[in-house]
Design a protein around this motif. Structure first.
Motif, PDB file in Angstrom:
ATOM      1  N   GLY A 147       0.799  -1.230   0.000  1.00  0.00           N
ATOM      2  CA  GLY A 147       0.000   0.000   0.000  1.00  0.00           C
ATOM      3  C   GLY A 147       0.822   1.267   0.000  1.00  0.00           C
ATOM      4  O   GLY A 147       0.455   2.254   0.631  1.00  0.00           O
ATOM      5  N   SER A 159       2.231   0.516   4.439  1.00  0.00           N
ATOM      6  CA  SER A 159       1.797  -0.296   5.579  1.00  0.00           C
ATOM      7  C   SER A 159       2.561  -1.600   5.667  1.00  0.00           C
ATOM      8  O   SER A 159       3.091  -2.096   4.669  1.00  0.00           O
ATOM      9  N   THR A 166       1.146   1.518   9.904  1.00  0.00           N
ATOM     10  CA  THR A 166       1.342   2.381   8.742  1.00  0.00           C
ATOM     11  C   THR A 166       2.442   3.372   9.071  1.00  0.00           C
ATOM     12  O   THR A 166       2.464   3.946  10.166  1.00  0.00           O
ATOM     13  N   PRO A 188      -2.794  -5.789   6.848  1.00  0.00           N
ATOM     14  CA  PRO A 188      -3.180  -4.893   5.756  1.00  0.00           C
ATOM     15  C   PRO A 188      -2.633  -5.456   4.447  1.00  0.00           C
ATOM     16  O   PRO A 188      -1.484  -5.893   4.394  1.00  0.00           O
ATOM     17  N   ASP A 190      -3.545  -3.965   1.164  1.00  0.00           N
ATOM     18  CA  ASP A 190      -3.506  -2.955   0.103  1.00  0.00           C
ATOM     19  C   ASP A 190      -4.007  -1.649   0.718  1.00  0.00           C
ATOM     20  O   ASP A 190      -4.573  -1.651   1.825  1.00  0.00           O
ATOM     21  N   ALA A 191      -3.814  -0.551   0.032  1.00  0.00           N
ATOM     22  CA  ALA A 191      -4.259   0.733   0.564  1.00  0.00           C
ATOM     23  C   ALA A 191      -4.497   1.699  -0.580  1.00  0.00           C
ATOM     24  O   ALA A 191      -4.099   1.454  -1.723  1.00  0.00           O
ATOM     25  N   TYR A 200      -5.794   8.204   4.032  1.00  0.00           N
ATOM     26  CA  TYR A 200      -5.166   6.941   3.626  1.00  0.00           C
ATOM     27  C   TYR A 200      -6.008   5.827   4.218  1.00  0.00           C
ATOM     28  O   TYR A 200      -6.347   5.850   5.410  1.00  0.00           O
ATOM     29  N   THR A 202      -6.562   1.550   4.505  1.00  0.00           N
ATOM     30  CA  THR A 202      -6.006   0.216   4.261  1.00  0.00           C
ATOM     31  C   THR A 202      -7.109  -0.835   4.320  1.00  0.00           C
ATOM     32  O   THR A 202      -8.013  -0.759   5.151  1.00  0.00           O
ATOM     33  N   LEU A 210     -12.059  -1.770   7.586  1.00  0.00           N
ATOM     34  CA  LEU A 210     -10.964  -1.026   6.976  1.00  0.00           C
ATOM     35  C   LEU A 210     -10.427  -0.046   8.017  1.00  0.00           C
ATOM     36  O   LEU A 210     -11.099   0.247   9.004  1.00  0.00           O
TER      37      LEU A 210
END
Lengths: 383, 383
Positions: A147, A159, A166, A188, A190-191, A200, A202, A210
């Motif tokens: 991410g 992340s 993060t 996590p 993806d972001a 932001y 994730t 999320l």
């Protein structure tokens, strides 16, 4: 751009310097990833045509790229850890470094001076001088890193899969200054960053829900949102975790692919609470808003990946459905939204459609095309 | 772009074709209007430098311009009714027509095929083929025509000063199809379209308040908003009606210059209701949000036009004030917001600032500079 080379006979001028009499502008160009071939197809939006092919980029499965502010150079992030700098005017690879063992994406700073790459193996983020590709910072994380995005003010945000953290890496002072935010959630995967660079978000593989960060806050903290977002009852297998980059802003709402379910979700962009769901043909992979936000185009995971549905954002109803062909992998809108270009991998083509009439306007041969990246991305945050 | 020509000795390569060995990309270029000279200064963002000067454009007071999708051509709308097509690669005027007696602005369709110009004398809108500059449609209005913008779907929208109407000219079918909306209010003097192309808003000279149109509606109707927006108690003379194009989106709010008062107004972007006011140094002319929406930069009308204030959109407080010099006419942010370029007419210079540290980064000599237009505008609606 007027001076283009026809692809009718699949004849390419491979690599090489630009012709002396050639005059180029770069506003309507793009690159299409040919994943099996390890090549990039340079395309011209206005001409509905391929211009050239640039080869020698290594393993381009899941490859992505970003552009320099002048739109002359693309930085290509290969799965094999290769970071390549491609000159789209001279149409060749001008620099290439193997910077890691298993790279999964990159970003470019808002001033265009720094290029960052995130790695699975070894974990961490490496930051390079955009001009020379010399490494200027190595940020080990002891974790798979995912991410990675750029944020305003010469920042990169990413992340840690293993630790649920993060990190915000701020390069505005010249040296790197890292802020670590804990408690982002389990694994996590993806972001995304919102288009204004403020939020932001994730996605989590290990739990539902999320996690958001407000990057305008003095001290950003993990904010859990959409607690029901995820596999939930696990009544459907997940063929592919959806790309969070596919989150679309449509009017005052975000649209995002559900995980596992045949649905897209509608989210209020201020409260980040769910406002509705639309049933879809398959498990959505990308739900992308046309740049004006009036319609959302959705493609689907295997085995239903031959189809696209178009959803009206006012009524949240599907208004159009069609089958471009086998293995629709990616869509890219022209910057002002009058056309959409679609990679149809197993048809070996990029197909071009009018976004209002749905008429097919053209087709460009390409070798197993995946990602399509128009140069207008140079001027956007987080792309 | 690397190959640039220094302006240190104010030496220009005037007009002429590009050098044979020249390699160009157009993503980080821009044009600065030199109003007294009738010229355009071609500038390079990355190099903080002028590249060339293009002359022979007629009367450029209040001139504006738009870019072709490939960023190669600029269409320049001169006050004298001149419509000029400028090639920024070859650096010369390639076509020029005198299309009206008193032109006040233009727009380019989302597909880049049509250029529209609105006129005071004679009233009406004329539409030209972007390639040849041949006229393809003449839309007389029997009124001064103002507030011309492009909208998604090959549309142009404009308003009639004398009749209080807004017309939507739809070219999507090939021929023009006009929808007329009555009751927009007394003497519309300017208008804007929101970045997503959905909402068109006119300012009124003849009465307080603004009028909005929802272009997504089946049958758009005049919606009166902000009834108190205007001169109100008339306790201050109005030195200059503010530019509505200066409306800025900052987070969930619009920021706009008050009329006559030393204030900017904050408006909820969904309800279009006022949410607050910030006192400013003078009568604001442009209130422009940095592309991430975190700060708003404001310049002021004569005689307080030597100053800029910067407002924090979270606190709505002025956080910085400085004096670039006499007659600050325009500001343009780099597309991702790390710099702002400011025209200071009576200093004969464009000044470049870091938007975070407020440090001055550079200065480019220019002859009475006014509007600054970066090529990234090619990919935006309504600019």
């Amino acid at each position: 751009m007027k001076r283009i080379f026809s692809l009718v006979t699949t004849l390419f001028l491979l690599g090489g310097a630009a012709q002396a009499d050639q005059i180029s502008s770069t506003g309507d160009l793009g690159l299409v990833v040919e994943r099996a071939k390890g090549a990039l197809l340079l395309v011209d939006q206005s001409e509905h045509a391929a211009v050239d092919r640039i080869e020698g980029l290594g393993d381009l499965s899941h490859a992505s790229l970003v552009y320099s502010p002048d739109q002359r150079f693309a930085y290509v992030f290969g799965r094999d850890g290769g970071l390549s700098k491609v000159d789209i005017i001279e149409r060749k690879v001008v620099k290439r470094v193997l910077q890691g063992g298993n790279s999964i994406g990159g970003a470019i700073s808002d001033d265009g001076k720094l290029v960052a790459v995130s790695n699975y193996e070894p974990g961490g983020v490496r930051v390079f001088d955009a001009d020379t590709l010399e490494m200027v910072a190595d940020i080990p994380t002891a974790s798979k890193t995912i991410g990675l995005v750029d944020a305003p003010g010469r920042k990169f945000v990413f992340s840690l899969w293993d630790d649920g953290e993060t990190w915000i890496a701020d390069f505005s002072s010249g040296k790197v200054d890292i802020t670590k935010v804990k408690g982002m959630g389990e694994n996590p995967y993806d972001a995304l960053i919102t288009e204004d660079g403020r939020t932001y978000i994730t996605g989590l593989f290990g739990e539902d829900g999320l996690t958001a960060l407000d990057l305008w806050a003095e001290k950003p903290e993990a904010i859990r949102v959409l607690p029901n977002y995820g596999r939930g009852l696990k009544d459907l297998p997940v063929y592919k975790m959806p790309h969070l980059e596919g989150w679309a802003k449509a009017g005052q709402e975000f649209v995002l692919p559900a995980v596992g379910h045949h649905q897209v979700l509608w989210i209020d962009s201020v409260t980040l609470k769910e406002t509705g769901r639309t049933d879809t043909y398959g498990q959505p992979v990308f739900a992308m808003a046309r740049p004006d936000g009036r319609y959302v185009w959705v493609n689907f995971a295997h085995p239903l990946n031959d189809t696209i549905q178009v959803i009206d954002t006012l009524t949240k109803q599907v208004v159009h459905e069609f089958k471009p062909g086998p293995a629709v992998l990616h869509m890219e809108f022209t910057p002002r939204g009058h056309e959409v270009w679609i990679s149809v991998r197993d048809a070996g083509a990029v197909m071009i459609y009018d976004t209002r009439t749905f008429e097919k306007l053209g087709e460009i041969q390409a070798d197993k095309p995946s990602g399509i990246f128009f140069t207008a991305r140079a001027h956007k945050t987080g792309l």
